[in-house]
Design a protein around this motif. Structure first.
Motif, PDB file in Angstrom:
ATOM      1  N   ALA A 230     113.363  60.600  35.793  1.00  0.00           N
ATOM      2  CA  ALA A 230     114.331  61.674  35.550  1.00  0.00           C
ATOM      3  C   ALA A 230     114.534  61.857  34.053  1.00  0.00           C
ATOM      4  O   ALA A 230     114.614  62.976  33.554  1.00  0.00           O
ATOM      5  N   THR A 231     114.625  60.759  33.340  1.00  0.00           N
ATOM      6  CA  THR A 231     114.726  60.808  31.881  1.00  0.00           C
ATOM      7  C   THR A 231     113.660  59.938  31.214  1.00  0.00           C
ATOM      8  O   THR A 231     113.339  60.154  30.043  1.00  0.00           O
ATOM      9  N   GLY A 232     113.110  58.964  31.930  1.00  0.00           N
ATOM     10  CA  GLY A 232     112.038  58.144  31.388  1.00  0.00           C
ATOM     11  C   GLY A 232     110.754  58.941  31.267  1.00  0.00           C
ATOM     12  O   GLY A 232     110.590  59.993  31.897  1.00  0.00           O
ATOM     13  N   LYS A 233     109.824  58.443  30.470  1.00  0.00           N
ATOM     14  CA  LYS A 233     108.573  59.162  30.212  1.00  0.00           C
ATOM     15  C   LYS A 233     107.373  58.268  30.527  1.00  0.00           C
ATOM     16  O   LYS A 233     107.327  57.105  30.127  1.00  0.00           O
ATOM     17  N   ARG A 234     106.419  58.850  31.232  1.00  0.00           N
ATOM     18  CA  ARG A 234     105.231  58.088  31.611  1.00  0.00           C
ATOM     19  C   ARG A 234     104.466  57.586  30.386  1.00  0.00           C
ATOM     20  O   ARG A 234     103.873  56.502  30.417  1.00  0.00           O
ATOM     21  N   GLU A 235     104.476  58.382  29.305  1.00  0.00           N
ATOM     22  CA  GLU A 235     103.728  57.948  28.112  1.00  0.00           C
ATOM     23  C   GLU A 235     104.315  56.681  27.494  1.00  0.00           C
ATOM     24  O   GLU A 235     103.628  55.970  26.758  1.00  0.00           O
ATOM     25  N   ASN A 236     105.590  56.394  27.782  1.00  0.00           N
ATOM     26  CA  ASN A 236     106.200  55.166  27.258  1.00  0.00           C
ATOM     27  C   ASN A 236     105.577  53.914  27.855  1.00  0.00           C
ATOM     28  O   ASN A 236     105.583  52.851  27.222  1.00  0.00           O
ATOM     29  N   ILE A 237     105.079  54.033  29.077  1.00  0.00           N
ATOM     30  CA  ILE A 237     104.527  52.842  29.745  1.00  0.00           C
ATOM     31  C   ILE A 237     103.026  52.928  29.980  1.00  0.00           C
ATOM     32  O   ILE A 237     102.428  51.964  30.448  1.00  0.00           O
ATOM     33  N   ASP A 238     102.404  54.063  29.644  1.00  0.00           N
ATOM     34  CA  ASP A 238     100.955  54.197  29.850  1.00  0.00           C
ATOM     35  C   ASP A 238     100.155  53.046  29.252  1.00  0.00           C
ATOM     36  O   ASP A 238      99.244  52.519  29.903  1.00  0.00           O
ATOM     37  N   PRO A 239     100.477  52.583  28.020  1.00  0.00           N
ATOM     38  CA  PRO A 239      99.692  51.478  27.453  1.00  0.00           C
ATOM     39  C   PRO A 239      99.863  50.159  28.212  1.00  0.00           C
ATOM     40  O   PRO A 239      99.046  49.256  28.052  1.00  0.00           O
ATOM     41  N   LEU A 240     100.921  50.057  29.016  1.00  0.00           N
ATOM     42  CA  LEU A 240     101.196  48.809  29.721  1.00  0.00           C
ATOM     43  C   LEU A 240     100.471  48.722  31.056  1.00  0.00           C
ATOM     44  O   LEU A 240     100.342  47.636  31.633  1.00  0.00           O
ATOM     45  N   LEU A 241     100.007  49.849  31.567  1.00  0.00           N
ATOM     46  CA  LEU A 241      99.434  49.896  32.915  1.00  0.00           C
ATOM     47  C   LEU A 241      98.159  49.081  33.041  1.00  0.00           C
ATOM     48  O   LEU A 241      97.757  48.708  34.151  1.00  0.00           O
ATOM     49  N   TYR A 242      97.532  48.791  31.893  1.00  0.00           N
ATOM     50  CA  TYR A 242      96.287  48.019  31.913  1.00  0.00           C
ATOM     51  C   TYR A 242      96.552  46.512  31.901  1.00  0.00           C
ATOM     52  O   TYR A 242      95.607  45.727  32.012  1.00  0.00           O
ATOM     53  N   ASN A 243      97.790  46.125  31.761  1.00  0.00           N
ATOM     54  CA  ASN A 243      98.146  44.706  31.757  1.00  0.00           C
ATOM     55  C   ASN A 243      98.299  44.224  33.198  1.00  0.00           C
ATOM     56  O   ASN A 243      99.113  44.764  33.948  1.00  0.00           O
ATOM     57  N   PRO A 244      97.537  43.217  33.627  1.00  0.00           N
ATOM     58  CA  PRO A 244      97.612  42.755  35.021  1.00  0.00           C
ATOM     59  C   PRO A 244      98.975  42.185  35.403  1.00  0.00           C
ATOM     60  O   PRO A 244      99.272  42.054  36.596  1.00  0.00           O
ATOM     61  N   LYS A 245      99.791  41.855  34.396  1.00  0.00           N
ATOM     62  CA  LYS A 245     101.116  41.307  34.694  1.00  0.00           C
ATOM     63  C   LYS A 245     102.200  42.388  34.754  1.00  0.00           C
ATOM     64  O   LYS A 245     103.383  42.071  34.894  1.00  0.00           O
ATOM     65  N   PHE A 246     101.795  43.639  34.648  1.00  0.00           N
ATOM     66  CA  PHE A 246     102.746  44.754  34.711  1.00  0.00           C
ATOM     67  C   PHE A 246     102.510  45.566  35.967  1.00  0.00           C
ATOM     68  O   PHE A 246     101.370  45.856  36.338  1.00  0.00           O
ATOM     69  N   SER A 247     103.606  45.926  36.634  1.00  0.00           N
ATOM     70  CA  SER A 247     103.488  46.812  37.790  1.00  0.00           C
ATOM     71  C   SER A 247     104.548  47.895  37.697  1.00  0.00           C
ATOM     72  O   SER A 247     105.673  47.657  37.245  1.00  0.00           O
ATOM     73  N   MET A 248     104.166  49.089  38.119  1.00  0.00           N
ATOM     74  CA  MET A 248     105.051  50.243  38.076  1.00  0.00           C
ATOM     75  C   MET A 248     105.434  50.642  39.496  1.00  0.00           C
ATOM     76  O   MET A 248     104.579  50.834  40.347  1.00  0.00           O
ATOM     77  N   LEU A 249     106.730  50.726  39.738  1.00  0.00           N
ATOM     78  CA  LEU A 249     107.238  51.153  41.035  1.00  0.00           C
ATOM     79  C   LEU A 249     108.052  52.423  40.816  1.00  0.00           C
ATOM     80  O   LEU A 249     109.117  52.376  40.192  1.00  0.00           O
ATOM     81  N   GLU A 250     107.543  53.534  41.299  1.00  0.00           N
ATOM     82  CA  GLU A 250     108.281  54.777  41.143  1.00  0.00           C
ATOM     83  C   GLU A 250     109.321  54.871  42.249  1.00  0.00           C
ATOM     84  O   GLU A 250     108.988  54.899  43.438  1.00  0.00           O
ATOM     85  N   GLY A 251     110.579  54.896  41.850  1.00  0.00           N
ATOM     86  CA  GLY A 251     111.658  54.925  42.833  1.00  0.00           C
ATOM     87  C   GLY A 251     112.983  55.241  42.181  1.00  0.00           C
ATOM     88  O   GLY A 251     113.100  55.268  40.952  1.00  0.00           O
ATOM     89  N   ASP A 252     113.983  55.462  43.017  1.00  0.00           N
ATOM     90  CA  ASP A 252     115.295  55.921  42.565  1.00  0.00           C
ATOM     91  C   ASP A 252     116.346  54.896  42.955  1.00  0.00           C
ATOM     92  O   ASP A 252     116.405  54.462  44.119  1.00  0.00           O
ATOM     93  N   ILE A 253     117.180  54.501  42.010  1.00  0.00           N
ATOM     94  CA  ILE A 253     118.192  53.494  42.322  1.00  0.00           C
ATOM     95  C   ILE A 253     119.248  54.027  43.291  1.00  0.00           C
ATOM     96  O   ILE A 253     120.041  53.241  43.827  1.00  0.00           O
ATOM     97  N   ARG A 254     119.260  55.312  43.557  1.00  0.00           N
ATOM     98  CA  ARG A 254     120.178  55.849  44.563  1.00  0.00           C
ATOM     99  C   ARG A 254     119.686  55.564  45.977  1.00  0.00           C
ATOM    100  O   ARG A 254     120.400  55.815  46.950  1.00  0.00           O
ATOM    101  N   ASN A 255     118.482  55.017  46.100  1.00  0.00           N
ATOM    102  CA  ASN A 255     117.890  54.663  47.385  1.00  0.00           C
ATOM    103  C   ASN A 255     117.892  53.148  47.522  1.00  0.00           C
ATOM    104  O   ASN A 255     117.154  52.450  46.834  1.00  0.00           O
ATOM    105  N   LEU A 256     118.734  52.619  48.416  1.00  0.00           N
ATOM    106  CA  LEU A 256     118.901  51.175  48.535  1.00  0.00           C
ATOM    107  C   LEU A 256     117.600  50.479  48.929  1.00  0.00           C
ATOM    108  O   LEU A 256     117.293  49.395  48.412  1.00  0.00           O
ATOM    109  N   SER A 257     116.828  51.079  49.813  1.00  0.00           N
ATOM    110  CA  SER A 257     115.587  50.430  50.249  1.00  0.00           C
ATOM    111  C   SER A 257     114.603  50.295  49.087  1.00  0.00           C
ATOM    112  O   SER A 257     113.873  49.297  48.998  1.00  0.00           O
TER     113      SER A 257
END
Length: 332
Positions: free
Chosen positions: A45-72
């Motif tokens: 919503a306010t975060g930017k994909r380019e902020n984390i693009d360089p991190l996606l190649y790190n095997p110890k980093f994982s990206m979960l797209e989700g909303d904190i308004r959703n408890l599950s």
């Protein structure tokens, strides 16, 4: 700051909510540099994909797209996590005045979802972004954690409610929580664009484009501007502290000095003119005061020094030089 000096165990599994945002992405990067496993939760919503693009190649980093308004989605994010660094929120006083309902849904309901998910996942500690806006109309200077006033905006209310919920979860469920009241954070990756951009990147961008920076009010309002590396230090100190007196409380995160907006513009012109001499000739223009703004903000950081060993390495001038260089190299 070298976070290796803070006894940060590289075996930790850490969730950073809002990890694609300004502060969150810097946290992800610092934690990964020390070998930790980092999961980022963000709905962009306010975060930017380019902020984390360089991190996606790190095997110890994982990206979960989700909303904190959703408890599950919060529960999924907390699975197998040792520590939560909760940065996700809808910031900005003006945004909350324009749309208080969404600010409340994200900052209060979303925060409560994260607390419940973290409790049920039995995380070791929940460190969250609080706000200096909690001090409200208190005229006490410097701001001391135990003395607050009445909130001056919907945003301030939501951040104070976060502190109340964290306190109740500590007392009722035995969770370890620490709130960090950020004071006007600035630095690399902070977005200079949009209606709710923070003042430093907005001024930098205006000056780089040879536009006069627009100051709300007469420029006498002052802030305790806090460079991003000081904020990273406090998050990590809060996360790893073994001092039993340091948990289940809140801390100011600042440098402990205040600067008015007129002086700020002068410093920015000085540092940017090293790259472009014409910037020296630009002068600020002044508009009306902004609704919900407090006139002055100055933090006491004695509590953080005493209980967490906080030693901020960047004053305003040192931080501005770093930030201005980053903006010039990345956004010019």
């Amino acid at each position: 700051m070298n976070i290796k000096e803070l006894n940060l165990n590289s075996r930790y599994k850490i969730l950073v909510t809002g990890g694609a945002g300004f502060i969150g992405s810097n946290l992800c990067e610092s934690l990964l540099e020390n070998g930790n496993t980092v999961r980022c939760l963000d709905n962009f919503a306010t975060g930017k994909r380019e902020n984390i693009d360089p991190l996606l190649y790190n095997p110890k980093f994982s990206m979960l797209e989700g909303d904190i308004r959703n408890l599950s989605e919060c529960r999924k994010a907390c699975e197998g996590i040792d520590y939560v660094l909760h940065q996700a929120a809808l910031g900005s006083v003006p945004r909350s005045i324009k749309d208080p309902i969404t600010s409340n849904e994200v900052n209060v309901s979303g925060f409560l979802n994260m607390l419940v998910a973290a409790r049920d996942a039995k995380v070791k500690r929940f460190v969250y972004a609080a706000s200096s806006s909690t001090y409200g109309d208190s005229e006490n200077m410097p701001k001391i954690e135990d003395i607050i006033g009445k909130p001056l905006s919907p945003y301030a209310i939501t951040k104070y409610v976060n502190e109340l919920y964290a306190d109740i979860f500590s007392k009722t469920y035995g969770m370890e929580t620490i709130g960090l009241r950020y004071f006007n954070v600035f630095g690399r990756k902070q977005d200079p664009n949009g209606a709710y951009a923070a003042v430093i990147p907005k001024f930098v961008m205006q000056l780089m484009q040879h536009e006069s920076p627009v100051i709300n009010g007469d420029g006498s309002f002052s802030r305790d501007f806090t460079y991003i590396d000081n904020v990273l230090e406090m998050n990590i100190r809060a996360m790893v502290s073994e001092n039993p007196e340091s948990v289940n409380t809140v801390y100011n995160v600042a440098y402990g000095k205040r600067t008015d907006l007129n002086e700020l513009v002068g410093l920015l012109k000085d540092y940017l003119s090293k790259f472009d001499a014409e910037i020296t000739n630009l002068n600020a223009v002044y508009g009306p005061n902004r609704q919900g703004d407090v006139p002055h903000s100055l933090a006491s950081i004695e509590k953080a020094k005493k209980l967490l060993g906080y030693t901020p390495q960047f004053d305003l001038k040192k931080g501005l030089k770093e930030a201005v260089t980053w903006y010039w190299q990345n956004l010019k």
